[in-house]
Structures are given as C-alpha cells and as structure tokens.
Write a protein that holds these residues in place. Structure first.
Motif, PDB file in Angstrom:
ATOM      1  N   GLN A  28       0.816  -1.217   0.000  1.00  0.00           N
ATOM      2  CA  GLN A  28       0.000   0.000   0.000  1.00  0.00           C
ATOM      3  C   GLN A  28       0.846   1.263   0.000  1.00  0.00           C
ATOM      4  OE1 GLN A  28      -0.808  -2.690   1.718  1.00  0.00           O
ATOM      5  NE2 GLN A  28      -2.673  -3.187   0.589  1.00  0.00           N
ATOM      6  N   ILE A  29       2.002   1.200   0.659  1.00  0.00           N
ATOM      7  CA  ILE A  29       2.789   2.435   0.753  1.00  0.00           C
ATOM      8  C   ILE A  29       3.654   2.672  -0.488  1.00  0.00           C
ATOM      9  CG2 ILE A  29       2.845   2.457   3.285  1.00  0.00           C
ATOM     10  CD1 ILE A  29       5.838   1.481   2.918  1.00  0.00           C
ATOM     11  N   CYS A  30       3.799   1.633  -1.334  1.00  0.00           N
ATOM     12  CA  CYS A  30       4.588   1.831  -2.549  1.00  0.00           C
ATOM     13  C   CYS A  30       3.809   2.690  -3.528  1.00  0.00           C
ATOM     14  CB  CYS A  30       4.884   0.485  -3.212  1.00  0.00           C
ATOM     15  SG  CYS A  30       5.827  -0.592  -2.158  1.00  0.00           S
ATOM     16  N   LYS A  31       4.489   3.662  -4.149  1.00  0.00           N
ATOM     17  CA  LYS A  31       3.749   4.476  -5.115  1.00  0.00           C
ATOM     18  C   LYS A  31       3.896   3.884  -6.516  1.00  0.00           C
ATOM     19  CE  LYS A  31       7.395   7.959  -5.765  1.00  0.00           C
ATOM     20  NZ  LYS A  31       7.997   7.525  -6.947  1.00  0.00           N
ATOM     21  N   ALA A  32       2.979   4.292  -7.372  1.00  0.00           N
ATOM     22  CA  ALA A  32       2.964   3.727  -8.725  1.00  0.00           C
ATOM     23  C   ALA A  32       4.114   4.291  -9.545  1.00  0.00           C
ATOM     24  CB  ALA A  32       1.640   4.044  -9.400  1.00  0.00           C
ATOM     25  N   HIS A  90      -7.401  -5.150 -24.417  1.00  0.00           N
ATOM     26  CA  HIS A  90      -8.675  -4.448 -24.304  1.00  0.00           C
ATOM     27  C   HIS A  90      -8.822  -3.775 -22.950  1.00  0.00           C
ATOM     28  CE1 HIS A  90     -12.777  -3.369 -24.930  1.00  0.00           C
ATOM     29  NE2 HIS A  90     -13.175  -4.085 -23.875  1.00  0.00           N
ATOM     30  N   ASP A  91      -8.859  -2.450 -22.998  1.00  0.00           N
ATOM     31  CA  ASP A  91      -9.223  -1.637 -21.847  1.00  0.00           C
ATOM     32  C   ASP A  91      -8.497  -2.070 -20.571  1.00  0.00           C
ATOM     33  OD1 ASP A  91     -10.561   0.495 -20.790  1.00  0.00           O
ATOM     34  OD2 ASP A  91     -12.261  -0.711 -20.093  1.00  0.00           O
ATOM     35  N   LEU A  92      -7.170  -2.060 -20.671  1.00  0.00           N
ATOM     36  CA  LEU A  92      -6.363  -2.552 -19.564  1.00  0.00           C
ATOM     37  C   LEU A  92      -5.977  -1.394 -18.638  1.00  0.00           C
ATOM     38  CD1 LEU A  92      -4.437  -5.211 -18.810  1.00  0.00           C
ATOM     39  CD2 LEU A  92      -2.727  -3.555 -19.457  1.00  0.00           C
ATOM     40  N   SER A  93      -6.219  -1.559 -17.364  1.00  0.00           N
ATOM     41  CA  SER A  93      -5.770  -0.560 -16.392  1.00  0.00           C
ATOM     42  C   SER A  93      -5.067  -1.264 -15.252  1.00  0.00           C
ATOM     43  CB  SER A  93      -6.964   0.233 -15.841  1.00  0.00           C
ATOM     44  OG  SER A  93      -7.607   0.935 -16.878  1.00  0.00           O
ATOM     45  N   LEU A  94      -3.850  -0.867 -14.984  1.00  0.00           N
ATOM     46  CA  LEU A  94      -3.156  -1.379 -13.803  1.00  0.00           C
ATOM     47  C   LEU A  94      -1.981  -0.482 -13.457  1.00  0.00           C
ATOM     48  CD1 LEU A  94      -0.282  -2.851 -14.749  1.00  0.00           C
ATOM     49  CD2 LEU A  94      -1.809  -4.706 -15.353  1.00  0.00           C
ATOM     50  N   ASP A  95      -1.486  -0.619 -12.253  1.00  0.00           N
ATOM     51  CA  ASP A  95      -0.307   0.128 -11.839  1.00  0.00           C
ATOM     52  C   ASP A  95       0.857  -0.829 -11.660  1.00  0.00           C
ATOM     53  OD1 ASP A  95      -1.830   2.343 -11.767  1.00  0.00           O
ATOM     54  OD2 ASP A  95      -1.904   2.541  -9.577  1.00  0.00           O
ATOM     55  N   VAL A 122      -0.356   5.523 -20.886  1.00  0.00           N
ATOM     56  CA  VAL A 122       0.629   4.926 -20.003  1.00  0.00           C
ATOM     57  C   VAL A 122       1.438   6.077 -19.424  1.00  0.00           C
ATOM     58  CG1 VAL A 122       2.622   3.397 -19.823  1.00  0.00           C
ATOM     59  CG2 VAL A 122       0.772   2.832 -21.404  1.00  0.00           C
ATOM     60  N   ARG A 123       1.540   6.125 -18.113  1.00  0.00           N
ATOM     61  CA  ARG A 123       2.314   7.203 -17.481  1.00  0.00           C
ATOM     62  C   ARG A 123       3.483   6.636 -16.703  1.00  0.00           C
ATOM     63  NH1 ARG A 123       0.118  12.202 -17.225  1.00  0.00           N
ATOM     64  NH2 ARG A 123      -1.898  12.379 -18.299  1.00  0.00           N
ATOM     65  N   LEU A 124       4.634   7.262 -16.884  1.00  0.00           N
ATOM     66  CA  LEU A 124       5.836   6.890 -16.144  1.00  0.00           C
ATOM     67  C   LEU A 124       6.147   8.042 -15.207  1.00  0.00           C
ATOM     68  CD1 LEU A 124       8.390   5.039 -15.806  1.00  0.00           C
ATOM     69  CD2 LEU A 124       9.447   6.428 -17.593  1.00  0.00           C
ATOM     70  N   ASP A 125       6.120   7.798 -13.904  1.00  0.00           N
ATOM     71  CA  ASP A 125       6.282   8.864 -12.906  1.00  0.00           C
ATOM     72  C   ASP A 125       5.356  10.036 -13.209  1.00  0.00           C
ATOM     73  OD1 ASP A 125       8.185   7.486 -11.508  1.00  0.00           O
ATOM     74  OD2 ASP A 125       9.886   8.424 -12.541  1.00  0.00           O
ATOM     75  N   GLY A 126       4.157   9.721 -13.663  1.00  0.00           N
ATOM     76  CA  GLY A 126       3.175  10.764 -13.909  1.00  0.00           C
ATOM     77  C   GLY A 126       3.242  11.410 -15.283  1.00  0.00           C
ATOM     78  N   GLN A 133      15.562  -1.215  -9.093  1.00  0.00           N
ATOM     79  CA  GLN A 133      14.734  -1.065 -10.278  1.00  0.00           C
ATOM     80  C   GLN A 133      13.339  -1.629 -10.083  1.00  0.00           C
ATOM     81  OE1 GLN A 133      18.102  -2.056 -11.253  1.00  0.00           O
ATOM     82  NE2 GLN A 133      18.598  -0.429 -12.694  1.00  0.00           N
ATOM     83  N   THR A 134      12.475  -1.218 -10.979  1.00  0.00           N
ATOM     84  CA  THR A 134      11.138  -1.791 -11.027  1.00  0.00           C
ATOM     85  C   THR A 134      11.125  -2.781 -12.185  1.00  0.00           C
ATOM     86  OG1 THR A 134      10.244   0.294 -10.262  1.00  0.00           O
ATOM     87  CG2 THR A 134       8.701  -1.223 -11.299  1.00  0.00           C
ATOM     88  N   ILE A 135      10.513  -3.937 -11.972  1.00  0.00           N
ATOM     89  CA  ILE A 135      10.589  -4.977 -12.989  1.00  0.00           C
ATOM     90  C   ILE A 135       9.205  -5.453 -13.399  1.00  0.00           C
ATOM     91  CG2 ILE A 135      11.291  -7.377 -13.403  1.00  0.00           C
ATOM     92  CD1 ILE A 135      13.790  -6.776 -11.747  1.00  0.00           C
ATOM     93  N   VAL A 136       9.002  -5.578 -14.688  1.00  0.00           N
ATOM     94  CA  VAL A 136       7.789  -6.231 -15.187  1.00  0.00           C
ATOM     95  C   VAL A 136       8.249  -7.485 -15.915  1.00  0.00           C
ATOM     96  CG1 VAL A 136       5.715  -6.040 -16.587  1.00  0.00           C
ATOM     97  CG2 VAL A 136       6.669  -3.999 -15.491  1.00  0.00           C
TER      98      VAL A 136
END
Lengths: 280, 255
Positions: B4-8, B26-31, B71-75, B201-204
C-alpha cells in the motif's frame, strides 16, 4: 519400391542434366577464348598502344579505359544506390509513391542498354554539356547499374534480423543510429555483392558507352574525366567488324583480357567483402 | 508486503491495442509499483507481450497498429511528454531470446551509453564492469571482454543482454519471457539477478512459466484474451485467486 527408386533416379538425372546444361556454355566460352586468344597475350599486348591501324601492338588504352569506367561508375552508383535502398527499406512508408518508385526501379532494370546509351547522350553529353567523356559514360553506366545495386542492397538490409533493430531501439537508439550502427554494418557484405555483380555488367556493356565515351582510336591516354577513352568491349567490336585483317588471336586475346579483368576485379571485391565478414 | 505504501511507477489506464483488425489488448488498467517485480502470466495470445512492448513503445514500429488509453511513467505520459528514445533509456527491455549484437562483449554493453553520447574511456570501462557484475557475469568474462559476444553460451548471452540493458541505468526493466530458451541453472541465475535488481529497479516480467512467476513475482497479473482477469499479491494469486479462470490456468486446466 524399386519402381520408386527408378523414378527418383530419373528425376535426379533430369535435374543433373539441366545443371550441366547451364555449366556447358560457360565452359565452352572460356575454352574457346583461352585457346584462341592465349597466344596473343604478352607484356606488349597488355601494356602498349595499338599499332598499324590497331592490327598489331597492344590494347593498353582499352584496358585502362574499361578499368576507369568501372571505377568511376561504381563510385557514383554505389553510394546513391545504397542511400536510396536504405531510404526505401528503412524509412519509406508503404504508400502509392513508394510503389511507383518500386515499379520504376524494376522497369529501370528492364530497359535495354542501348536506350541507356541514347539517354546518356541526350542528358549528359548534349544537355548538360559534359561532352563525349568519361564523366558522361560513367554516369550512364552508373544509372544502368542502379537497379542492381538497389535491389541487392535491399535484400541485404532485409537479411539483417529484425531483432537487431529492436535491441538497438530498446537501448534508446534513434532510427538513424540504429541503421548506422546495427543494420548497415551487418548488411555490408550483401551490399558489396551488388557492387560485384555490377562490375561485370559495367565492364562488358558496349551500347551505353557507344555514344557517351567510347573512342574508336586514341593516340594518347586520357588524363581527365572530360576525356574520351577506348574500352575493351567496344574495341573488340571494332576489331572484329570494322577493321579488315585483324589477326584472330588479337581479337580473342582482347576478349580474354576483358573476361580476365572482370575476374580480377571480382576477386578483389570478394576479398574486401570477406574482410567485412570476418570483422564481426 | 507493504504494497500500500509503494507508489505507482507506471500507471496504465484504459489501454487498448489493435493490430489491424485484431484486438491484442482491451481496456487494460493497472499500476506497476516502484521496486516491485510484477509478473504477468497468461496463455498464448493473451496480450502479455503487446502490453510489455507498449511500456517502452516498441510496438510503435508495427504496421497498422492503433493504440488508445494512456501509459504514465512517474506521472508523465509516455506518448506525449517523453521522447521515445529517452523513454527507452529509462525503461529497458530483455527479450525472449538472447540477442547479442555481432560485436564484442565490451561493445555490446557500451552500445547504449556510447550512442547516448558518452565517450569517456574510464567511465565506459566502469559501466562495463558494474553492469556485468550486476548481471552476475563479470567473473566469467572479465578476461575476454574483447571477444565476440556471440561465442558465449545461451545463459551467458542472456545475462550479457541484462548487463547491456543495465548499462543505461534504467529505472524500469521489462523482461519478455527471458528464460524461455534457458536451462534450469541459467534460469536460476537470471532469476537471482532479477531479485537483486529489484532493490534499485522496477521490474515487469512476462512469463509462460507460472512457477517462475510464483518464485520471483511481488505481485502477479493474469491476462486472458487481451484482458486483465486479476492482479494481486503473488501468494494470493497462487493460493486463493478470486477468479475461477485464474485458478484453472494455474493448475493447468488450459493454456
């Protein structure tokens, strides 16, 4: 089972026969030229001027002329052809204009060489006032080889794996950086293949140089791009049809030198190509 | 996990991708949260790779592609606020098959930094050493940095590709089935380096191997036919998924 085996043997036999049929004329031509022309070869034949109304002496001016024409036309056509091919395969979108350009390139390859000669005469010799000169001849020959160079370069570019481009892009490279550093270096051997194919074509053509550069006879060697030159294919034509009493071995010797010159230039280009391949 | 405390780090909103008439996503939303490993699992044609390649805009080169959503990277919107080249320096990618360029090990790793304008020899040397160490490859190749990268084994090649991506110090790394061509030992080494990288780093991670997702993923997303079925903490997905389709896939009933 035996029936199938017999059919297979017949099938392979036919394929082999077709293959031999391709090799046969090449072999026959080489044997003919070598046996009839070998006796003419000498240092005098290769490195001196013609004498006695070109019935004796050497063919040095024609050798030099052909060599210069090959070098000049390739150094004009290779960069332009490569740049056009890079644009077409890496940048151009698939639209009507691109299709028209592609069609034009294919048609350019199909134009007969005497038409190139007339085109060179009217554009370079007359309109641009380059006169009958090495410049006019080399440009005409260069335009004639452009389709070959463009086509082989595009094939070479297409053969570079898409994944190299993706890796390059994924590392933040721009389109141009990707082409410059991850596509062109690996396409170079293939591009040089196009250049090698062009050498033979340029060296052997008579019609395009007929009106643009070739001279019947020149007492002096050329010393600028504005001069005319003698050239081997045209010289061969003259010696065979226009001058009575040229010895047979002299004519076949000229043909032998032409074939040999193309061979030597091809070997040199192949050497350069394999050096590029080894660099990886 | 204090998710919860990690930001997107990356926010994906209503992302839809078409290739010609085919809908890939199709209409994908996630952080994607900072410093997590987000595993993306799902059967073939579920849109995993299309999703991944839209995060560094590598899809842009596909003909007839249509993308909507953001798609937003650091906003910052990656289509309008950042140049594609800069985006790809910040969001690196490891491909399914290791693709060393036909150059030396050294030149492979310095490819990105050099094209970005770095010329200083000492700095490049340091980048090569640091990147290879972070990818657990330094000890194996330090004496032959000038030899061809294509002479390395498959597992070494993939770690070289990781080092090459790390050379640009990216903030996010996208892994596209990075172990699909590797043996178990090489796979373990790649996974080890992923867990290590997570610190900075952040990893996908897109993977066909659900066990791999379970081993390394902080959170796991399950895709099916271009849609996000569910996304949750990895242990939740693998022990008590909300959607029955997720369970069916994980236990191997389809896919």
């Amino acid at each position: 089972m035996t029936n199938e085996g017999a059919r297979q043997r017949i099938g392979f036999g036919l394929l082999l026969a077709a293959t031999l049929l391709v090799v046969l004329p090449v072999l026959a031509i080489i044997v003919l030229i070598v046996t009839k022309g070998w006796s003419a070869l000498s240092l005098e034949f290769l490195f001196t001027m013609p004498r006695d109304g070109m019935r004796a002496g050497g063919i040095f001016p024609a050798i030099l002329g052909t060599f210069v024409l090959v070098l000049a036309s390739i150094s004009f056509a290779l960069p332009i052809g490569v740049m056009a091919a890079v644009y077409l395969s890496e940048y151009a979108k698939d639209n009507l204009l691109t299709r028209i350009i592609n069609l034009a390139i294919i048609n350019l390859a199909g134009v007969s060489s005497v038409v190139f000669g007339l085109f060179g005469l009217s554009l370079f010799v007359v309109f641009l006032r380059f006169g009958v000169s090495i410049l006019s001849g080399a440009l005409t020959l260069g335009i004639m080889t452009l389709p070959v160079i463009i086509t082989t370069t595009r094939e070479a570019l297409r053969a570079v794996p898409k994944s190299y481009r993706e890796v390059s892009f994924s590392l933040g490279a721009s389109r141009w950086q990707t082409i410059r550093h991850s596509v062109l270096p690996f396409a170079t051997p293939g591009i040089l293949t196009g250049a090698i194919l062009s050498i033979g074509r340029v060296a052997g053509e008579t019609a395009p140089i007929l009106f643009t550069v070739a001279a019947f006879y020149l007492p002096k060697l050329p010393h600028s791009l504005g001069d005319q030159v003698m050239a081997l294919p045209y010289h061969l034509y003259i010696a065979t049809t226009q001058i009575p009493g040229v010895p047979e071995n002299y004519r076949y010797g000229t043909a032998l030198v032409l074939v040999g010159l193309v061979l030597i230039m091809n070997i040199a280009a192949t050497r350069i190509r394999s050096r590029f391949r080894r660099k990886r | 996990m204090n998710n919860q405390i990690c930001k997107a780090k990356i926010e994906v909103k209503n992302l839809t991708i078409h290739f010609g008439k085919v809908r890939a996503l199709h209409d994908l939303s996630l952080d994607v949260r900072a410093n997590e490993i987000l595993s993306v699992i799902g059967p073939a044609n579920s849109g995993k790779t299309s999703f991944l390649r839209s995060l560094n805009r590598l899809n842009d080169f596909e003909p007839h592609i249509r993308i909507s959503g953001s798609v937003r990277l650091d906003g910052l919107d990656i289509r309008t606020d950042i140049e594609a080249e800069d985006l790809r320096k910040r969001v690196g990618m490891i491909f399914a098959l290791p693709i060393p360029l036909p150059r030396s090990i050294y030149d492979n790793i310095t490819y990105g930094p050099r094209l970005a304008g770095l010329r200083d020899r000492a700095a490049l040397d340091r980048i090569v050493e640091d990147s290879l160490k972070a990818a657990f490859l330094w000890d194996e190749v330090k004496d032959r940095l000038r030899s061809s990268a294509q002479k390395l084994s498959g597992g070494q090649q993939q770690r070289l590709c990781i080092a090459r991506t790390l050379a640009l110090r990216p903030e996010v790394i996208l892994f596209d089935e990075p172990c699909s061509g590797l043996d178990p030992i090489s796979t373990a080494k790649v996974e080890e380096s992923m867990l290590e990288l997570r610190k900075d780093q952040t990893i996908v991670l897109v993977t066909n191997n659900t066990k791999q997702a379970a081993r390394v993923g902080t959170r796991t997303a399950f895709f099916l036919m271009g849609e996000l079925v569910e996304i949750d903490a990895t242990e939740k997905i693998f022990t008590a998924p909300r959607d029955p389709r997720t369970n069916d896939y994980i236990v191997g009933r389809f896919g």
